[in-house]
Each structure stands twice: as structure tokens, then as C-alpha cells.
Enzyme design. Structure first.
Site, mmCIF file in Angstrom:
data_model
loop_
_atom_site.group_PDB
_atom_site.id
_atom_site.type_symbol
_atom_site.label_atom_id
_atom_site.label_comp_id
_atom_site.label_asym_id
_atom_site.label_seq_id
_atom_site.Cartn_x
_atom_site.Cartn_y
_atom_site.Cartn_z
ATOM 1 N N THR A 1 0.866 -1.092 -0.084
ATOM 2 C CA THR A 1 0.133 0.036 0.134
ATOM 3 C C THR A 1 0.740 1.304 -0.096
ATOM 4 O O THR A 1 2.190 1.137 0.122
ATOM 5 C CB THR A 1 -0.756 0.118 1.152
ATOM 6 O OG1 THR A 1 -0.115 0.025 2.392
ATOM 7 C CG2 THR A 1 -1.797 -1.000 1.151
ATOM 8 N N LYS B 1 8.383 1.237 3.075
ATOM 9 C CA LYS B 1 9.569 1.564 4.197
ATOM 10 C C LYS B 1 8.968 2.085 5.502
ATOM 11 O O LYS B 1 9.491 2.011 6.581
ATOM 12 C CB LYS B 1 10.426 2.573 3.461
ATOM 13 C CG LYS B 1 9.765 3.839 2.921
ATOM 14 C CD LYS B 1 10.985 4.704 2.104
ATOM 15 C CE LYS B 1 10.418 5.365 0.938
ATOM 16 N NZ LYS B 1 9.918 4.815 -0.048
ATOM 17 N N GLU C 1 12.831 -6.483 1.482
ATOM 18 C CA GLU C 1 14.063 -6.014 0.522
ATOM 19 C C GLU C 1 13.864 -5.026 -0.183
ATOM 20 O O GLU C 1 14.712 -4.399 -0.455
ATOM 21 C CB GLU C 1 14.671 -7.357 -0.272
ATOM 22 C CG GLU C 1 15.934 -7.451 -0.814
ATOM 23 C CD GLU C 1 17.191 -6.770 0.034
ATOM 24 O OE1 GLU C 1 17.121 -5.818 0.597
ATOM 25 O OE2 GLU C 1 17.738 -7.873 0.382
ATOM 26 N N GLY D 1 8.410 10.230 -14.275
ATOM 27 C CA GLY D 1 7.809 9.296 -13.418
ATOM 28 C C GLY D 1 8.204 8.716 -12.046
ATOM 29 O O GLY D 1 8.014 7.853 -11.345
ATOM 30 N N GLU E 1 7.068 11.265 -6.401
ATOM 31 C CA GLU E 1 5.684 10.678 -5.611
ATOM 32 C C GLU E 1 4.644 11.773 -5.864
ATOM 33 O O GLU E 1 4.898 12.839 -6.251
ATOM 34 C CB GLU E 1 6.033 10.455 -4.202
ATOM 35 C CG GLU E 1 7.160 9.770 -4.025
ATOM 36 C CD GLU E 1 6.769 8.583 -2.991
ATOM 37 O OE1 GLU E 1 5.967 8.503 -2.570
ATOM 38 O OE2 GLU E 1 8.063 7.616 -2.612
ATOM 39 N N LYS F 1 14.412 5.819 4.595
ATOM 40 C CA LYS F 1 15.216 5.050 4.284
ATOM 41 C C LYS F 1 16.270 4.845 5.265
ATOM 42 O O LYS F 1 16.827 3.698 5.299
ATOM 43 C CB LYS F 1 15.707 4.977 2.695
ATOM 44 C CG LYS F 1 14.679 4.934 1.790
ATOM 45 C CD LYS F 1 15.108 5.309 0.320
ATOM 46 C CE LYS F 1 13.992 4.905 -0.639
ATOM 47 N NZ LYS F 1 13.958 5.693 -1.986
ATOM 48 N N GLY G 1 13.780 0.182 -12.125
ATOM 49 C CA GLY G 1 12.315 0.526 -12.409
ATOM 50 C C GLY G 1 11.335 -0.447 -11.601
ATOM 51 O O GLY G 1 11.686 -1.105 -10.616
#
Lengths: 320, 320
Positions: A76, A105, A129, A186, A189, A204, A301
Site C-alpha cells: 500500500t 518503508k 528487501e 515518473g 511521488e 530509508k 524500475g
């Protein structure tokens, strides 16, 4: 293994395509998919890549109760401050005895130690991962291949949007023109300020520090400054001195715990952190026994993110 | 596990020190050590880091018969054309039912498929993580963390000596002054022409291709040119165009097999292959499912090579 997917966007579709492609070798099947937007689909014999969604389950709990899955793949959209709704989804899965993989994350950055402990207590696997470097092995690299090694710090350029924007600004464009370029590619966000203000990099950093350094921290605890105040002039000035500017996530262990910092840093051209551009990303690990080593991904990608989830699934299938 | 070491030079000492340091967590012990120069030492209770060598065993076979080891660590000096004497040592160990770890690229570059098959047939492990990038996970990365992925090619800057020499030449020094600098830094092998003519890079390319791409090749089959004909002028010319020159090992899969090439290449500054200097090294893997990703080590030393051997030993202990 039977897989339930929560959140059925582009990564989920790429993941479902990958499962389809590899099904003769790896007998995984998606038996249920749930999204707020499209609804819910179930088929214990396996859903197609584009499921026929019926009405949405009343709750994620209800969805999981009916799904007949062994593993939940949580894909999600992120709320980085709370880790929600992913965090609740993961807990709902654990409560039902299901292994969990997430590409999100938030939960790893906000609540890793708790989630890991809960999984351990219930004899379940929790994998993630794809959280920091798409599918490039980072967590699995350290866990599987660096036994006995202590991670004492790290430095990473892990945010694509700011790399694209800073690249544009170093060619004389404005911040807003840079944002437009990141959107065209692209990579930005929905809200690019999440990247620009360094939240993505902080998430991160916290995720890496929680997993690799047992930091028990959150994104909010990261000493964070974004790139919002940088100007094309500052970037041109750095370029003219043979340097480059990048948004760097750093961690180092101190006597009082793990310190985390996100900053736009002026890097020498010889610094390996300056060597990735655009959507590529790179992480240097500082270790006790293995000196400094690192990993990078060039122009990843959706397929790579999907592969990260897939590799977690294979790892779970092997270890249970 | 009980370990016998063949070849007791600097890497072996660093490895023995590492075992000593970690013995409370990893109960490995060196029960025998054999060198042509110093002689042979045995103690099933464990040898110290600096063993008291007695007279040399008449042969490696005799040494292994008496050693009471479970794993042989092969650390002798390389003959890159034949892979000997390491190759015979490894076969002698397999014949006695012993697992093998080597830091020696010769056997992996010259005879990997045979060795792997022999180990498989006897139910033994054959490991070699330290062969190409000191201890940085490359082979273990692909084996453990990239399940289902096919390696379709690679490109690496894997030779320290030529990086140091080319760095010196780009500052206007001659090839011979560059060699002197590499010797001062302790990175040049006894015969620096092994590096300069690209043999080391060809061995590493063959080793990587054999293991990661099932190439069944040898260093002799690599299309190889060294850096011997480069001049400070050529390097200055590349620098003036914002480019850099490095000795690159490349592989790609073709319809007729894996093609390997070692060349001094003119690289754009944006090319990640241009981003490591001196003793650091870097490898880009091209894959089917994971795009391009890679690993690097910054300024590794003997300790990292020793760690590579150590990590193989832990991996063997876990899998047997």
C-alpha cells in the site's frame, strides 16, 4: 505458496507478472488481492494478473480471514510519519499466523524492532528487501553474506527525485523545473515535497539503521534537511569547483546510539557517492571486519521493486 | 570445524588472526598448516597464529592425510596459466572427502566446472568468495540473494595495480614510475606484468564467468589487451575531455557462448566504472530480472581477503 496482496497498484502488477513468468520454477500463486480503490478478489486456484475485483472486504482482517494465504504481500501507499496503514496490515497478518513481505518503508522505518519481535515470537518471517534500494540485495546481503560482521555506519544516495531535480538544477533549471522533470520521468511521488524535504531519505535511513544496526529509531529522529533551499547558483558553484551535490543519508554508531543525518552534501567527484545520477542509487556500508563495501542499482524500475518482493518470497519458501 | 591451511603467507595470517578474534562465536580451529617455505605444523587442539613449523610433509597428500581436518583452505601463490599448484591441492582435498575454500583465482578461472562437479559428486562444498573482489560478496550475493535471476553479462574494474599505475600516469608519470608507486603501496604482485598485461583481469573475468554464467572458459580464451602501450599523453588527452581510462573486464552472453574481453577503456566520468580509484574495485552485473546492479569495495586490504575466506567457512559450517 499461497500469496495475498494488499494494495494492487503498479508494483503489485509487476510482481504478479513476475510470478506468472516464473511459475514453472517457483510454484507461488496469488489467491487474494485487496485494494480500497478497486475492491477485493479471491481465488484459491490463483488470480490472473488483472483480477476481477468484487466489492471490497469490510476490513483487512476480514480479507485475510477469507484469503486462505500463507504469505501476505503488503504494497500500500506510505504514510511515513506513522507507518500506517501498512503497520496495521502487517500486525493483522501476524495475528493470523501469516508471513509478511512489504515494499513499504514506513513500518520498517517506524516500528521495526516491535515487528521483528512479534514475528519471531510467532515463528513467522518478516521481509522487506524492496524498501530502500528497489530489489537490490541490502538486507539480505548483510544477513546472508556478511556473517559475523558489524555494520558501524553507512552513507547512501537513495532518493531518485532529488537526484533528478539536482541534476536539472546543475544544468541551470529551477527547483520547479526540476520537479517537472522528475514528474515527466515518473519518479516523483504524488507530493514531491516528501522527497525534497528529505523525508524519503530519512525513512530509508531509519529503515536501514533499524535493520542493520538495531537502531530502534524513527524517521522523525533523523537530523534532516532537504534540498528546498538549494539554488541553481549553488549547484553551478559546486560544479565549477569540480564537485557535485547530492542528498545523502548517513548513519554512524556513537556511544549514545546510532546517529542519523540527511543533508544535501557537497561531494568530491572522486567520492563514490557522487557517481550515481538520476534514478540510480548507491549505498556504502562501513563495517568492522570488511572495511567499506557497497551496492548500487542502475536506473531501476518497477520490475526491480517487484523482484525484491519476489526474492523475499523465495527466501521465505526456503526457510519455512 | 577443523581447518587445514595450505600456503601460510599474509592472507593466511590475517585469516588465522580473524579466527582467533571470533573464536568465542565461531568455533573453528586451524589444526594444520603447510608451506613449502616454512614447513608443516599440526595440532588437533588448534595452532597459534604463528605456528612452530616442523619439517615439511613429503607431499600435500601426506599433509592432508595427517591433518585431521574437515575443511582445507587453499592460499598458495597462483600460476594463472595452469591454476597449479592450487588445482592439485584442491583435488587432493576432494579425494580425501574434505571441503575446500580457496582465495586463489587460478582453479576457478581454469577448471571451475570440473571442480564443482567433483565436489557435487562427493557431497562436498567448494567456495571461493575472496577470488575476485577480496571479501566483498559476489558469488554468494548471486547464489544467496538473486534467486531466479540469470546473469547475462558483467563489467568490472577489478585490478588494483593498473588503477594505481593509470592514476599515476594521468598525473604525468611514466608507466615505470606508476609501477614503482604500485610497489610502494604494496599492491603490485611480484611480477607486475601479470597485472599490466591484463592477466589478472582475465583470470578474474574467467572466474566470474565460470561461476556466474556457466561459461566453462579459461583466462587464455579471454580477448585480452593490457595497459602496456598506454602513454601519459593518452591519459592526459582523455582527462582533458573529461574522461578517464581503466582496465575493464567484460562478459556478455552470445548465441555461441560467453564472450570475455579485457581492455583499457576510455570511460565517461558518468560511467560508474570510472568511479573507483587505487585499490578499490567495482563490478556491474547485467541481469534479466533485476536490470543492472553491482557491488564495490573501497580500499580493501588483506583483512578483507581473510574475511572472504572466513565467510565461506561460516557458510560451509551452516550448510553441512
Amino acid at each position: 505458496m499461497r500469496v495475498a496482496i494488499i494494495g494492487y497498484g503498479n508494483v503489485a502488477r509487476a510482481f504478479a507478472r513476475l510470478l506468472e513468468k516464473k511459475k514453472s520454477v517457483y510454484p507461488f500463486r496469488v489467491v487474494a488481492a485487496h485494494t480500497l480503490r478497486h475492491g477485493t478478489a479471491y481465488d484459491v486456484k490463483g488470480l490472473p494478473v488483472e483480477p476481477q475485483f468484487g466489492p471490497p472486504a469490510a476490513s483487512v482482517g476480514e480479507f485475510l480471514d477469507r484469503a486462505q494465504a500463507e504469505v501476505v504481500v503488503e504494497l500500500t501507499t506510505l504514510n511515513p510519519e506513522t507507518g500506517e496503514p501498512a503497520l496495521s496490515h502487517i500486525r493483522a497478518a501476524f495475528a493470523r499466523g501469516l508471513h509478511v513481505i512489504t515494499s513499504n518503508k514506513g513500518p520498517v522505518a517506524c516500528a521495526y524492532a516491535d515487528l521483528k519481535e512479534e514475528a519471531r515470537r510467532r515463528g513467522l518471517e518478516f521481509r522487506h528487501e524492496a524498501v530502500t534500494m528497489d530489489g537490490t540485495p541490502v538486507f539480505n546481503l548483510v544477513r546472508n553474506n556478511l556473517p559475523g560482521v558489524t555494520i558501524v555506519g553507512f552513507a547512501g544516495v537513495l532518493n531518485s527525485t532529488t537526484k533528478v531535480i539536482l541534476g536539472a538544477m546543475s544544468r541551470g533549471l529551477s527547483l520547479h523545473e526540476g520537479i517537472a522533470e522528475a514528474r515527466r520521468l515518473g519518479v516523483a511521488e504524488a507530493d514531491p515535497w516528501f522527497d525534497i524535504e528529505g523525508w524519503d531519505s530519512a525513512c530509508k535511513a531509519a529503515a536501514l539503521a533499524n535493520v542493520l544496526m538495531d537502531a530502534r529509531t524513527t524517521p522523525q529522529a533523523v537530523d534532516r534537511k532537504g534540498i528546498g533551499r538549494l539554488t541553481p547558483e549553488k549547484l553551478a558553484d559546486a560544479e565549477s569547483k569540480g564537485k557535485t551535490i547530492a542528498l545523502v543519508s548517513r548513519a554512524h554508531r556513537t556511544a549514545s546510539g546510532v546517529k542519523l543525518r540527511v543533508r544535501a552534501e557537497v561531494l568530491d567527484k572522486d567520492d563514490i557517492l557522487s557517481s550515481v545520477r538520476g534514478t540510480s542509487n548507491l549505498l556504502v556500508l562501513e563495517t568492522d571486519l570488511m572495511g567499506r563495501l557497497g551496492v548500487f542499482t542502475l536506473e531501476p524500475g518497477l520490475e526491480q521493486t517487484a523482484y525484491g518482493v519476489f526474492s523475499d518470497l523465495i527466501d521465505i519458501a526456503r526457510s519455512v
